[in-house]
Motif scaffolding. Sequence first.
Motif, PDB file in Angstrom:
ATOM      1  N   GLY A 130       7.067 -18.487   1.026  1.00  0.00           N
ATOM      2  CA  GLY A 130       5.775 -19.062   1.380  1.00  0.00           C
ATOM      3  C   GLY A 130       4.971 -18.298   2.403  1.00  0.00           C
ATOM      4  N   HIS A 131       5.320 -17.048   2.659  1.00  0.00           N
ATOM      5  CA  HIS A 131       4.558 -16.226   3.591  1.00  0.00           C
ATOM      6  C   HIS A 131       3.851 -15.098   2.835  1.00  0.00           C
ATOM      7  CE1 HIS A 131       7.886 -18.002   5.931  1.00  0.00           C
ATOM      8  NE2 HIS A 131       7.021 -18.060   6.925  1.00  0.00           N
ATOM      9  N   LEU A 132       2.715 -14.678   3.363  1.00  0.00           N
ATOM     10  CA  LEU A 132       2.030 -13.506   2.816  1.00  0.00           C
ATOM     11  C   LEU A 132       2.503 -12.298   3.614  1.00  0.00           C
ATOM     12  CD1 LEU A 132      -0.073 -12.489   0.763  1.00  0.00           C
ATOM     13  CD2 LEU A 132      -1.797 -12.720   2.562  1.00  0.00           C
ATOM     14  N   VAL A 133       3.107 -11.337   2.921  1.00  0.00           N
ATOM     15  CA  VAL A 133       3.680 -10.141   3.559  1.00  0.00           C
ATOM     16  C   VAL A 133       2.927  -8.913   3.086  1.00  0.00           C
ATOM     17  CG1 VAL A 133       5.756  -8.746   3.885  1.00  0.00           C
ATOM     18  CG2 VAL A 133       5.947 -11.238   3.668  1.00  0.00           C
ATOM     19  N   LEU A 134       2.482  -8.104   4.041  1.00  0.00           N
ATOM     20  CA  LEU A 134       1.819  -6.839   3.743  1.00  0.00           C
ATOM     21  C   LEU A 134       2.697  -5.708   4.251  1.00  0.00           C
ATOM     22  CD1 LEU A 134      -0.498  -9.065   4.158  1.00  0.00           C
ATOM     23  CD2 LEU A 134      -2.019  -7.135   4.555  1.00  0.00           C
ATOM     24  N   SER A 135       2.812  -4.637   3.451  1.00  0.00           N
ATOM     25  CA  SER A 135       3.630  -3.518   3.896  1.00  0.00           C
ATOM     26  C   SER A 135       3.237  -2.254   3.157  1.00  0.00           C
ATOM     27  CB  SER A 135       5.121  -3.814   3.698  1.00  0.00           C
ATOM     28  OG  SER A 135       5.909  -2.855   4.384  1.00  0.00           O
ATOM     29  N   SER A 136       3.906  -1.143   3.512  1.00  0.00           N
ATOM     30  CA  SER A 136       3.627   0.143   2.873  1.00  0.00           C
ATOM     31  C   SER A 136       4.918   0.787   2.402  1.00  0.00           C
ATOM     32  CB  SER A 136       2.898   1.083   3.846  1.00  0.00           C
ATOM     33  OG  SER A 136       3.759   1.506   4.879  1.00  0.00           O
ATOM     34  N   LEU A 137       4.761   1.692   1.439  1.00  0.00           N
ATOM     35  CA  LEU A 137       5.880   2.436   0.863  1.00  0.00           C
ATOM     36  C   LEU A 137       5.438   3.882   0.635  1.00  0.00           C
ATOM     37  CD1 LEU A 137       7.461   0.278  -2.009  1.00  0.00           C
ATOM     38  CD2 LEU A 137       8.683   1.211  -0.039  1.00  0.00           C
ATOM     39  N   HIS A 138       6.399   4.787   0.585  1.00  0.00           N
ATOM     40  CA  HIS A 138       6.092   6.173   0.242  1.00  0.00           C
ATOM     41  C   HIS A 138       6.386   6.398  -1.241  1.00  0.00           C
ATOM     42  CE1 HIS A 138       5.201   7.911   4.206  1.00  0.00           C
ATOM     43  NE2 HIS A 138       6.067   7.020   4.676  1.00  0.00           N
ATOM     44  N   THR A 139       5.399   6.172  -2.087  1.00  0.00           N
ATOM     45  CA  THR A 139       5.503   6.510  -3.509  1.00  0.00           C
ATOM     46  C   THR A 139       4.214   7.190  -3.930  1.00  0.00           C
ATOM     47  OG1 THR A 139       4.605   4.387  -4.289  1.00  0.00           O
ATOM     48  CG2 THR A 139       6.991   4.514  -3.977  1.00  0.00           C
ATOM     49  N   ASN A 140       4.287   7.940  -5.029  1.00  0.00           N
ATOM     50  CA  ASN A 140       3.124   8.717  -5.467  1.00  0.00           C
ATOM     51  C   ASN A 140       2.085   7.882  -6.193  1.00  0.00           C
ATOM     52  OD1 ASN A 140       4.015  11.200  -4.434  1.00  0.00           O
ATOM     53  ND2 ASN A 140       5.351  11.509  -6.199  1.00  0.00           N
ATOM     54  N   VAL A 145       0.873  -1.174   0.000  1.00  0.00           N
ATOM     55  CA  VAL A 145       0.000   0.000   0.000  1.00  0.00           C
ATOM     56  C   VAL A 145       0.909   1.222   0.000  1.00  0.00           C
ATOM     57  CG1 VAL A 145      -1.855   1.235   1.154  1.00  0.00           C
ATOM     58  CG2 VAL A 145      -1.739  -1.258   1.309  1.00  0.00           C
ATOM     59  N   THR A 146       0.744   2.109  -0.968  1.00  0.00           N
ATOM     60  CA  THR A 146       1.635   3.254  -1.103  1.00  0.00           C
ATOM     61  C   THR A 146       0.871   4.563  -0.984  1.00  0.00           C
ATOM     62  OG1 THR A 146       1.473   3.620  -3.506  1.00  0.00           O
ATOM     63  CG2 THR A 146       2.930   1.845  -2.762  1.00  0.00           C
ATOM     64  N   GLY A 147       1.616   5.612  -0.689  1.00  0.00           N
ATOM     65  CA  GLY A 147       1.031   6.941  -0.553  1.00  0.00           C
ATOM     66  C   GLY A 147       1.826   7.745   0.448  1.00  0.00           C
ATOM     67  N   PRO A 148       1.580   9.050   0.528  1.00  0.00           N
ATOM     68  CA  PRO A 148       2.303   9.884   1.482  1.00  0.00           C
ATOM     69  C   PRO A 148       1.823   9.663   2.906  1.00  0.00           C
ATOM     70  CG  PRO A 148       0.637  11.174   0.347  1.00  0.00           C
ATOM     71  CD  PRO A 148       0.634   9.821  -0.291  1.00  0.00           C
ATOM     72  N   THR A 149       2.505  10.286   3.865  1.00  0.00           N
ATOM     73  CA  THR A 149       2.077  10.233   5.261  1.00  0.00           C
ATOM     74  C   THR A 149       0.669  10.806   5.396  1.00  0.00           C
ATOM     75  OG1 THR A 149       4.361  10.492   6.024  1.00  0.00           O
ATOM     76  CG2 THR A 149       2.617  11.037   7.584  1.00  0.00           C
ATOM     77  N   THR A 185      -2.110   2.731   6.875  1.00  0.00           N
ATOM     78  CA  THR A 185      -2.214   1.811   8.013  1.00  0.00           C
ATOM     79  C   THR A 185      -3.638   1.293   8.170  1.00  0.00           C
ATOM     80  OG1 THR A 185      -0.389   2.910   9.162  1.00  0.00           O
ATOM     81  CG2 THR A 185      -1.887   1.578  10.501  1.00  0.00           C
ATOM     82  N   THR A 186      -4.631   2.161   7.976  1.00  0.00           N
ATOM     83  CA  THR A 186      -6.027   1.732   8.089  1.00  0.00           C
ATOM     84  C   THR A 186      -6.355   0.685   7.037  1.00  0.00           C
ATOM     85  OG1 THR A 186      -6.657   3.897   8.965  1.00  0.00           O
ATOM     86  CG2 THR A 186      -8.423   2.529   8.071  1.00  0.00           C
ATOM     87  N   THR A 187      -5.872   0.880   5.816  1.00  0.00           N
ATOM     88  CA  THR A 187      -6.109  -0.109   4.760  1.00  0.00           C
ATOM     89  C   THR A 187      -5.436  -1.435   5.098  1.00  0.00           C
ATOM     90  OG1 THR A 187      -6.341   1.595   3.053  1.00  0.00           O
ATOM     91  CG2 THR A 187      -5.754  -0.617   2.311  1.00  0.00           C
TER      92      THR A 187
END
Length: 402
Positions: free
Chosen positions: A275-285, A186-190, A195-197
């Motif tokens: 073999g794991h499902l990983v969820l994370s975030s990044l700061h990209t437009n 999930v990407t986007g600015p601060t 986090t909610t998503t």
Amino acid sequence: MIMARMIPMEFLAGFHRFFILSSPLFHGSFTRGWYHRIMPNDPATAVEAIDGILAYASEARASDVHCDPTENGLQIRLRIDGQISEAASMPGRLHEEMIARLKILSGARTDLHSVPQDGRWLASIGGSRFNIRASFMPTYHGENAVLRLLPAGTRRDESFAALGFAPDHAAAIERSMKKTSGLILVTGPTGSGKTTTLHSCLALKSREPLSIITLEDPVEYELPGIRQVHIRHAHGVTFAAGLRAALRQDPDVIMVGEIRDAETAQVAVQTALTGHLVLSSLHTNSALEAIPRLVDMGVDRYLLASTVRLIIAQRLVRCLCHACSSEGCAACRFTGYSGRSVIAEACEIDAGMRQAISRDGPVSGAMGLAAESGFRDMAEDGREKVDWGVTTRAEILRVLSA
């Protein structure tokens, strides 16, 4: 010319239920005059002042309270629906007492004034419970405090429709969450709701009998049935170190709050590959900018092509006030807006996209392939939200041009 689609009923059902429950109309309207009714202009004590400020912030649905020292006093400002607005001015004689009171409540040290500090406490305000996170910082006119108000003990509507995701985007997320391995970003600015998503994704996954661990900085909301780890850099618990330790905890799903550095990026991708499902975030437009961003962090393209399942990019836009329809009223503080909704783009990585990612080419090539598969960017999603009467064109332009 792109024709607007008819507003889907499933979007309306989830979004409007969330909107009404989060609207000031549901909790009672408020105005600046209401604030002065709960607290006098010149409160006698710091306790009285803080209690009044927090009551007003709760009623106004503020996410943050800023207590900023000035030459002559203390300026109180609130962040409501992503926008900062002035709420009140406190007399200078209460400044040090209020900061000391907030430090005592949050467990910070009252004898330290020249270094930043953090703390938190659980508060009951107007019949509601809040986890309040406090940050203290020395400034030219003395210490300031910023409080983050997080509702505690209440179950939010965690559906993607309630957050404002269009049905096609919600369906893409739900399809990807059925995977047992891979990387979902999930990407986007601060402040764009990442986090909610991610928490809504975890709520969906927690319905299954799985072992789920999160690594967060900080832990904002308690997620029942999920092991949540607070990242503590001062103690060596970084995202990368926490992720390596989590792998020894027999996890099926791991959420890494944010990929900030090359080490975390590489460990996250390797975890997804095994073999794991990983969820994370990044700061990209945008969604597809996540690929070159991870490449810049040293992750090989062929690994990204093998592991990335879905990339979501999002922003939060203010919603039109249901009471006045943008004309302005007491319920929306005469702004015409009340509450916020997501505008987003969701890119599922199919076979063609994997080939495009593997090649050392520009993002535009992958964007063309995504468009052929029905990909809609945030601007198009925003135009649809305008057509559906959720927000205004001016609000979309304000957010996307930032």
